[in-house]
Design a protein around this motif. Structure first.
Motif, PDB file in Angstrom:
ATOM      1  N   LEU A   1       1.076  -0.992  -0.160  1.00 17.59           N
ATOM      2  CA  LEU A   1      -0.161   0.276  -0.146  1.00 17.59           C
ATOM      3  C   LEU A   1       0.668   0.851   0.079  1.00 17.59           C
ATOM      4  CD1 LEU A   1      -2.792   0.597  -0.401  1.00 17.59           C
ATOM      5  CD2 LEU A   1      -2.408   1.409   2.538  1.00 17.59           C
ATOM      6  N   GLY A   2       2.268   1.271   0.800  1.00 19.36           N
ATOM      7  CA  GLY A   2       3.103   2.412   0.606  1.00 19.36           C
ATOM      8  C   GLY A   2       3.404   2.542  -0.587  1.00 19.36           C
ATOM      9  N   GLU A   3       4.200   1.896  -1.342  1.00 20.24           N
ATOM     10  CA  GLU A   3       4.281   1.935  -2.419  1.00 20.24           C
ATOM     11  C   GLU A   3       3.582   2.038  -3.758  1.00 20.24           C
ATOM     12  OE1 GLU A   3       6.532  -1.299  -6.173  1.00 20.24           O
ATOM     13  OE2 GLU A   3       5.475  -2.227  -4.306  1.00 20.24           O
ATOM     14  N   LEU A   4       2.048   2.438  -3.769  1.00 25.06           N
ATOM     15  CA  LEU A   4       1.555   2.402  -4.693  1.00 25.06           C
ATOM     16  C   LEU A   4       0.368   3.997  -4.061  1.00 25.06           C
ATOM     17  CD1 LEU A   4      -1.815  -0.581  -4.198  1.00 25.06           C
ATOM     18  CD2 LEU A   4       0.003   0.136  -6.637  1.00 25.06           C
ATOM     19  N   PHE A   5       1.012   4.077  -3.014  1.00 26.93           N
ATOM     20  CA  PHE A   5       1.057   5.549  -2.920  1.00 26.93           C
ATOM     21  C   PHE A   5       1.958   6.742  -2.761  1.00 26.93           C
ATOM     22  CE2 PHE A   5      -2.791   4.104   0.863  1.00 26.93           C
ATOM     23  CZ  PHE A   5      -3.157   5.464   0.591  1.00 26.93           C
ATOM     24  N   GLN A   6       3.438   6.148  -2.666  1.00 22.70           N
ATOM     25  CA  GLN A   6       4.113   6.404  -3.355  1.00 22.70           C
ATOM     26  C   GLN A   6       4.057   6.766  -4.760  1.00 22.70           C
ATOM     27  OE1 GLN A   6       7.742   7.660  -1.515  1.00 22.70           O
ATOM     28  NE2 GLN A   6       7.613   8.432  -3.325  1.00 22.70           N
ATOM     29  N   VAL A   7       3.850   6.040  -5.405  1.00 28.37           N
ATOM     30  CA  VAL A   7       3.952   6.006  -7.183  1.00 28.37           C
ATOM     31  C   VAL A   7       2.470   7.096  -7.653  1.00 28.37           C
ATOM     32  CG1 VAL A   7       2.908   5.113  -8.853  1.00 28.37           C
ATOM     33  CG2 VAL A   7       3.694   3.273  -7.353  1.00 28.37           C
ATOM     34  N   LEU A   8       1.196   6.669  -6.544  1.00 29.82           N
ATOM     35  CA  LEU A   8       0.441   7.935  -6.838  1.00 29.82           C
ATOM     36  C   LEU A   8       1.121   9.407  -6.186  1.00 29.82           C
ATOM     37  CD1 LEU A   8      -2.452   8.607  -6.854  1.00 29.82           C
ATOM     38  CD2 LEU A   8      -2.908   8.261  -5.303  1.00 29.82           C
ATOM     39  N   PHE A   9       2.214   9.668  -5.080  1.00 31.74           N
ATOM     40  CA  PHE A   9       3.071  10.959  -5.601  1.00 31.74           C
ATOM     41  C   PHE A   9       3.098  11.575  -6.261  1.00 31.74           C
ATOM     42  CE2 PHE A   9       5.004  14.232  -2.782  1.00 31.74           C
ATOM     43  CZ  PHE A   9       4.185  14.700  -1.783  1.00 31.74           C
ATOM     44  N   ASP A  10       4.265  10.401  -6.754  1.00 33.20           N
ATOM     45  CA  ASP A  10       5.119  10.716  -8.054  1.00 33.20           C
ATOM     46  C   ASP A  10       4.319  11.270  -9.033  1.00 33.20           C
ATOM     47  OD1 ASP A  10       7.030  10.154  -6.341  1.00 33.20           O
ATOM     48  OD2 ASP A  10       7.480   8.153  -7.356  1.00 33.20           O
ATOM     49  N   GLY A  11       2.954  10.476  -9.799  1.00 29.18           N
ATOM     50  CA  GLY A  11       2.266  10.790 -10.214  1.00 29.18           C
ATOM     51  C   GLY A  11       1.593  12.162 -10.352  1.00 29.18           C
ATOM     52  N   LEU A  12       0.933  12.725  -9.002  1.00 32.33           N
ATOM     53  CA  LEU A  12       0.981  14.176  -9.221  1.00 32.33           C
ATOM     54  C   LEU A  12       2.294  14.895  -8.934  1.00 32.33           C
ATOM     55  CD1 LEU A  12      -1.233  13.510  -5.574  1.00 32.33           C
ATOM     56  CD2 LEU A  12      -1.814  14.181  -8.249  1.00 32.33           C
ATOM     57  N   THR A  13       3.012  14.547  -8.620  1.00 35.54           N
ATOM     58  CA  THR A  13       4.221  15.615  -9.091  1.00 35.54           C
ATOM     59  C   THR A  13       4.693  15.849 -11.038  1.00 35.54           C
ATOM     60  OG1 THR A  13       5.517  14.375  -7.567  1.00 35.54           O
ATOM     61  CG2 THR A  13       6.808  15.717  -8.920  1.00 35.54           C
ATOM     62  N   ILE A  14       4.381  15.215 -11.461  1.00 37.09           N
ATOM     63  CA  ILE A  14       4.849  15.242 -13.066  1.00 37.09           C
ATOM     64  C   ILE A  14       3.011  15.643 -13.530  1.00 37.09           C
ATOM     65  CG2 ILE A  14       4.584  13.405 -15.065  1.00 37.09           C
ATOM     66  CD1 ILE A  14       7.535  13.501 -13.575  1.00 37.09           C
ATOM     67  N   GLY A  15       2.051  15.486 -12.600  1.00 36.56           N
ATOM     68  CA  GLY A  15       0.489  15.532 -13.378  1.00 36.56           C
ATOM     69  C   GLY A  15       0.546  16.960 -13.411  1.00 36.56           C
ATOM     70  N   VAL A  16       1.125  17.432 -12.206  1.00 37.62           N
ATOM     71  CA  VAL A  16       0.841  19.395 -12.136  1.00 37.62           C
ATOM     72  C   VAL A  16       1.580  19.897 -12.483  1.00 37.62           C
ATOM     73  CG1 VAL A  16       2.046  20.887 -10.393  1.00 37.62           C
ATOM     74  CG2 VAL A  16       0.721  18.571  -9.735  1.00 37.62           C
ATOM     75  N   ALA A  17       3.064  19.134 -13.583  1.00 43.46           N
ATOM     76  CA  ALA A  17       3.577  20.443 -14.464  1.00 43.46           C
ATOM     77  C   ALA A  17       2.778  19.961 -16.193  1.00 43.46           C
ATOM     78  CB  ALA A  17       5.333  19.330 -14.684  1.00 43.46           C
ATOM     79  N   TYR A  18       2.394  19.310 -15.989  1.00 42.50           N
ATOM     80  CA  TYR A  18       1.542  18.514 -17.123  1.00 42.50           C
ATOM     81  C   TYR A  18       0.154  19.405 -17.245  1.00 42.50           C
ATOM     82  CZ  TYR A  18       3.433  14.244 -18.916  1.00 42.50           C
ATOM     83  OH  TYR A  18       4.395  13.056 -19.023  1.00 42.50           O
ATOM     84  N   VAL A  19      -0.325  19.754 -15.816  1.00 41.74           N
ATOM     85  CA  VAL A  19      -1.642  21.030 -15.420  1.00 41.74           C
ATOM     86  C   VAL A  19      -1.076  21.951 -16.123  1.00 41.74           C
ATOM     87  CG1 VAL A  19      -2.623  22.218 -14.445  1.00 41.74           C
ATOM     88  CG2 VAL A  19      -2.601  19.282 -14.414  1.00 41.74           C
TER      89      VAL A  19
END
Length: 659
Positions: free
Chosen positions: A2-20
């Motif tokens: 579960l911690g790994e999934l949250f880490q991936v989600l957090f990294d995805g949000l990081t890239i996603g904000v730049a895409y925004v």
């Protein structure tokens, strides 16, 4: 787990904000100005490089200064681009904006190489943004948290401007109905420069924060622009809310796929893009875009100042000159001349294939490199697994390219205009990613297929061109010199075939579709069927071009299907003259001729070529073939050509009175 999934989600949000941030500027520009800006990725890269220049004297402490100053500088560049290049095209078909901004990609990218060099570098960060921090039980980088927080604040600020200011009200109203805004007495055209500059500034902010997260390199703009278009298409062209949702969604999906199933990273994203364009072209939150009147694609002249008989004789003379090129090797020039002209002939065939569907049917394909790559790989696979015969291989390439063109056309032709251009781009990128990530090795993956050999014959009976020698006095024709005539014959045959088709009733219907598809429908023609047939012919010819390249070079790589090649072949068509068949052949010769001349002086030849292309799109959109007709009145006396009835005038809808 579960911690790994949250880490991936957090990294995805990081890239996603730049895409925004990147997609928000792109989407707002389209929403107000109906401009698909391919140069947006280069403005993104320019922001990162301006930040590098500002950080260099101050070290990491200058990062915050760069976040303030660099976007302003890029915003000024954006204003200049709108005023001096985009503005003259208002009132033309919106697809000319795509062509123009592709030329700007070549210009800005080569300027970056020229000023900052070819290497990649890291953007120095201040000490306060280094290290790690615990967030909700996750140990993550401080800089990741900064990207999410800072990017969210910037996005909220842009949203507040658009939703709660007079400026934003006018922009939103203009994105929905520009003519209505004009009727209310508001000159929305005066807001265009600010919109374009603001969008460029947002791209620069995204470039700076993502440059600190990854590295800064000259190719970062070209690699980011396609995901940016995916974001905009998913969220909806012209929708800021869609850019936010689409950016976060793409960032998260990409990160999850890259972590767990990397093969599907590019495939899923582009399949999603295709599905959205097919079933909901306006995206999640966008509105359906209808092209304004008075925006036809401008074709080349029908022969200009030459009569048909003179044109035929001139064409035969050109073919005759080309036929004797190999005979001068060793006396007048080196064998490189034959190699060079073969490349020109192959790309001329590729350009002719695109002109058949774009110049005569009005379908602008941004993914035509798909069929060029298909032909190349079909030949490679046939030679490796089916037969060593060049005849079998090229026949296989034609069948495969035509079949895939029918499938892509069957789906893509359901949409039109910029949506058609974007869906063909998506199909090409899907194919490119499949080639690059092929896990089974059928296509050789990222390495491609090399060392291919062939014979010319069938059923095991034939010869290799290297084993044949024709003696013409002191000249010996063998190997590549003989292949030269195969390439020349293929181009001539394709030209004659397409010309014959265009002179038939089928060609008459295609031209009527280009001029007025609604009228052709009223006359009882099923226009989608005719467009699909034209697309199949075009795809098959492009496949022949790719197959010929592989037969000559002995290899095929994923780069054949890269989106930049689709843009380059469009450059050739526009340079020569759209809708003429022979114009794109001229354009290919000029393209490679300029490349050959310029590379003797500089490695940055695309800077000059891109500038020439931009000037052509603005001032000579009908291409080189129209130049004699434009110059003749000046040479023969008088004040030059009068107004062209097909050109938009200030009284037509969508054209400003001060243009």
């Amino acid at each position: 787990m579960l911690g790994e999934l949250f880490q991936v989600l957090f990294d995805g949000l990081t890239i996603g904000v730049a895409y925004v941030l990147l997609a928000a500027g792109l989407s707002v520009i389209f929403g107000v100005m109906h401009v698909i800006n391919f140069a947006h990725g280069e403005l993104f890269a320019l922001g990162a490089y301006f930040a590098l220049a500002l950080v260099a004297p101050f070290g990491g402490a200058g990062f915050f200064l760069a976040l303030l100053v660099a976007p302003l500088l890029v915003g000024v560049v954006g204003v200049a681009i709108e005023r001096y290049t985009v503005r003259p095209l208002y009132g033309r078909n919106p697809l000319y904006h795509i062509l123009l901004t592709f030329g700007l990609v070549l210009v800005i990218n080569d300027l970056i190489y020229l000023v900052w060099g070819t290497g990649s570098t890291s953007l120095a960060l201040p000490a306060v943004l280094s290290g790690s921090i615990d967030v909700l039980g996750l140990n993550t980088s401080v800089y990741n948290v900064f990207i999410i927080v800072f990017g969210s604040v910037v996005a909220l600020a842009v949203w507040a401007v658009l939703e709660h200011t007079k400026y934003g009200l006018i922009i939103r109203a203009g994105s929905q109905d520009r003519q209505m805004v004009r009727n209310l007495g508001i000159d929305i055209d005066r807001y265009y420069s600010l919109v374009f500059g603001g969008g460029a500034a947002l791209a620069a902010v995204a470039g700076i924060i993502l440059g600190g997260y990854r590295t800064v390199s000259p190719g970062m703009g070209m690699s980011i622009i396609i995901p940016a278009f995916v974001v905009v298409v998913l969220g909806g062209l012209g929708s800021f809310r869609g850019a936010v949702v689409g950016g976060l969604l793409v960032g998260i999906i990409q990160t999850f796929l890259r972590t767990y199933v990397p093969f599907f990273e590019g495939l899923v994203i582009f399949l999603l893009m295709i599905a959205v364009l097919l079933f909901r072209p306006r995206g999640l939150f966008g509105v359906e875009f209808e092209e304004e009147g008075g925006g036809d694609l401008l074709t080349g002249t029908d022969g200009g100042i030459l009569d048909p008989r003179t044109r035929t004789r001139l064409g035969l003379a050109v073919v005759g000159v080309l036929a004797v090129v190999p005979l001068g090797v060793g006396t007048l020039y080196s064998s490189y001349a034959v190699t060079f002209v073969i490349e020109v002939l192959i790309w001329a065939l590729f350009a002719l294939s695109l002109d058949f569907v774009m110049g005569y049917t009005g379908l602008v394909s941004l993914g035509h490199a798909l069929f060029y790559g298909l032909g190349a790989y079909a030949v490679a696979i046939a030679l490796l697994y089916v037969s060593g015969s060049a005849i079998v291989a090229i026949g296989f390439a034609i069948v495969v390219s035509a079949a895939i063109a029918w499938f892509v056309g069957y789906l893509s032709i359901r949409v039109s205009g910029v949506y058609f251009a974007m869906i063909t781009l998506a199909f090409a990128e899907l194919f490119y990613n499949a080639l690059y990530r092929d896990p089974r090795g059928l296509t050789g993956g990222s390495e491609g297929q090399f060392g291919l050999s062939t014979y010319y014959g069938i059923a095991g009976m034939g010869v290799s061109l290297d084993d044949v020698a024709l003696f013409l006095g002191p000249v010996v024709l063998t190997g590549q010199s003989l292949f030269y005539y195969i390439a020349l014959a293929s181009l001539v045959a394709a030209f004659l075939l397409t010309r014959r088709m265009l002179e038939s009733p089928f060609g008459a219907v295609l031209k009527s579709i280009r001029e007025n598809e609604q009228r052709a429908t009223f006359l009882g023609y099923e226009t989608t069927v005719y467009k699909r047939r034209a697309f199949v012919v075009s795809g098959a010819l492009a496949g022949v071009a790719g197959g010929l390249f592989t037969l000559n070079a002995g290899y095929a790589t994923p780069s054949f299907a890269y989106w930049l090649h689709s843009g380059e072949v469009i450059v050739m068509v526009i340079l020569g003259g759209l809708g003429t068949l022979y114009g794109p052949i001229v354009g290919a010769a000029v393209f490679f001729g300029l490349e050959g001349i310029l590379t003797d002086f500089t490695g940055r030849w695309r800077l000059v070529l891109g500038t020439i292309f931009v000037l052509f799109v603005i001032f000579l959109p009908r291409g080189l073939v129209s130049l004699p007709a434009q110059v003749a009145p000046y040479v023969m006396g008088g004040s030059g050509p009068g107004p062209d009835a097909t050109e938009p005038t200030p009284d037509e809808p969508g054209v400003r009175g001060d243009d």
